[in-house]
Write a protein that holds these residues in place. Structure first.
Motif, short mmCIF file in Angstrom:
data_model
loop_
_atom_site.label_atom_id
_atom_site.label_comp_id
_atom_site.label_asym_id
_atom_site.label_seq_id
_atom_site.Cartn_x
_atom_site.Cartn_y
_atom_site.Cartn_z
N GLY A 168 0.85 -1.10 0.10
CA GLY A 168 -0.11 0.10 0.02
C GLY A 168 0.81 1.08 0.08
O GLY A 168 0.68 2.04 -0.63
N ALA A 169 1.84 1.43 0.84
CA ALA A 169 2.67 2.47 0.96
C ALA A 169 3.39 2.80 -0.27
O ALA A 169 3.48 3.85 -0.72
N GLY A 170 3.79 1.75 -1.05
CA GLY A 170 4.43 1.77 -2.47
C GLY A 170 3.41 2.09 -3.56
O GLY A 170 3.67 2.97 -4.51
N ALA A 171 2.25 1.67 -3.40
CA ALA A 171 1.04 1.85 -4.49
C ALA A 171 0.54 2.99 -4.51
O ALA A 171 0.12 3.56 -5.65
N LEU A 172 0.37 3.67 -3.15
CA LEU A 172 -0.50 4.95 -3.48
C LEU A 172 0.44 6.05 -4.17
O LEU A 172 -0.56 6.70 -4.91
#
Lengths: 260, 260
Positions: free
Chosen positions: A55-59
């Motif tokens: 999630g942290a990378g995809a946002l």
């Protein structure tokens, strides 16, 4: 490391180049795949729940599509409440290493990869493809130059305590080959004057080498020989993209400063 | 914590509000002062050379002035080679804690504070001042509401393992008071419909409380009772601005989504 990198490049290059030429959604899909795999490696290495890392990378990647650089920044900022959610809800994730993994996924992995999408998203499609190739393949050229110059002329170590095999001669060889390849192409595809094209070549190689060194230091900090050991028999994707994570923002901002 | 915060607010509020009303360069100067002090605290707490911490925080702020959100993002991205420079050159800084401090200075301190400048930088000066006050003083309102509601009605702990004194009733009180104060003002100064104004009040209070909790978790992770202990007799600035670091981006993106 270099030889392994060449081998992988030969296999991956057609897929990567294909997605780049196809453009738009294909580039985003490829970036999300890379982010997913990088999340797996960092989450394993730093004991963070996998969805937290992804999630942290995809946002930043997902928000880049509608909102450009503002979206990438908003994605990085949203990474903080996202981190809070996981750190508050999962006591086992409440460690320095997990916190660092979350911040690295947003700032070091997601945000730089999101720049790859922005680089390709030009009104002039040929320009976009050319620029993405500079960011993606520039490091391959730089590594090749450094490898051969290192083997042929390498005498003086560059950072003996960090990367014993790298030499000053190799580093210069990387810069020379990258400039020799990129400068004429930038002159041809972007109509840049030769000196600006040459500067771009130098910057891409220097930044590419810096990205490689950054990952070396990180692995050393974390006490890991190889972030990719998570899957036996496979090298780590972070080893593959370490240079891209530095060249992508560099190419984007160089382009924005000099050409728009 | 709350009572100390009220006391400090009474002293600092006139200076902060004065700079906000004066606008532009005064806001940047105030932000850089806050960044300098926050760098001092994080650098001491996480044993990083002071200039390394300050540079990581100041880059997004300085680049925000000419380049807006793109500049903030570029500043965060430049934080990676900046970190490399310090980690490569100063072996004593080559630790997990120092690396985390560098990333926190860029992403958690510098970038959010840079949003304060952008919030105030509106063509309509009154609107700009109002929005900055929401980000800066919204947390004071939220804290006040939470404090009094907590004292009067507080029964059920909110996060017993993280913040033993916080109660669900206090949290709700913060949301109610913030909404009651912000909604009419947003309606008046920005011409927002009442339901959007109310939503803004709820978001500012929730985000403010999240920022406070984020800092609590961080201090716990780092094994520090009080980041501000670096200067005896003074509380830490990070304790003061923890909520602002979350409200500033929230106010900026809410405003951008709903009003531009």
């Amino acid at each position: 490391v270099l030889r392994r990198r060449f081998g992988t490049a030969a296999v991956l290059a057609p897929i990567v180049v294909g997605a780049i030429v196809a453009g738009g959604p294909w580039v985003v899909a490829l970036i999300l795949l890379v982010t997913a795999r990088a999340s797996y490696e960092l989450a394993r290495a730093l004991t963070l729940p996998y969805p937290a890392a992804f999630g942290a990378g995809a946002l930043p990647v997902l928000l880049a599509v509608p909102f450009g650089t503002t979206g990438i920044l908003a994605g990085v900022m949203l990474g903080l409440p996202w981190a809070l959610f996981w750190l508050a809800g999962y006591p086992e994730a409440r460690t320095l290493r997990a916190m660092l993994a979350l911040m690295l996924m947003a700032t070091w992995v997601g945000a730089p990869l999101a720049h790859v999408y922005l680089i390709g998203d030009q009104t002039n499609a040929v320009e976009g493809v050319y620029l993405v190739l500079v960011a993606v393949a520039g490091p391959w050229v730089s590594d090749s130059g450094a490898y051969f110059a290192g083997v042929l002329f390498g005498r003086h170590p560059l950072f003996p305590s960090l990367s014993p095999k790298k030499t000053i001669e190799g580093s210069i060889g990387g810069i020379v080959l990258t400039t020799a390849v990129i400068a004429p192409l930038a002159n041809l595809f972007l109509g840049l004057p030769l000196w600006t094209s040459a500067l771009a070549g130098v910057v891409v190689s220097v930044v590419s080498q810096a990205g490689d060194l950054f990952e070396s230091i990180l692995k050393r900090l974390l006490g890991l020989k190889d972030l990719g050991r998570a899957l036996p028999g496979h090298g780590g994707i972070l080893d593959r993209i370490d240079s891209l994570l530095f060249t992508a923002p560099a190419v984007y901002y160089l382009y924005t400063l000099f050409l728009t």
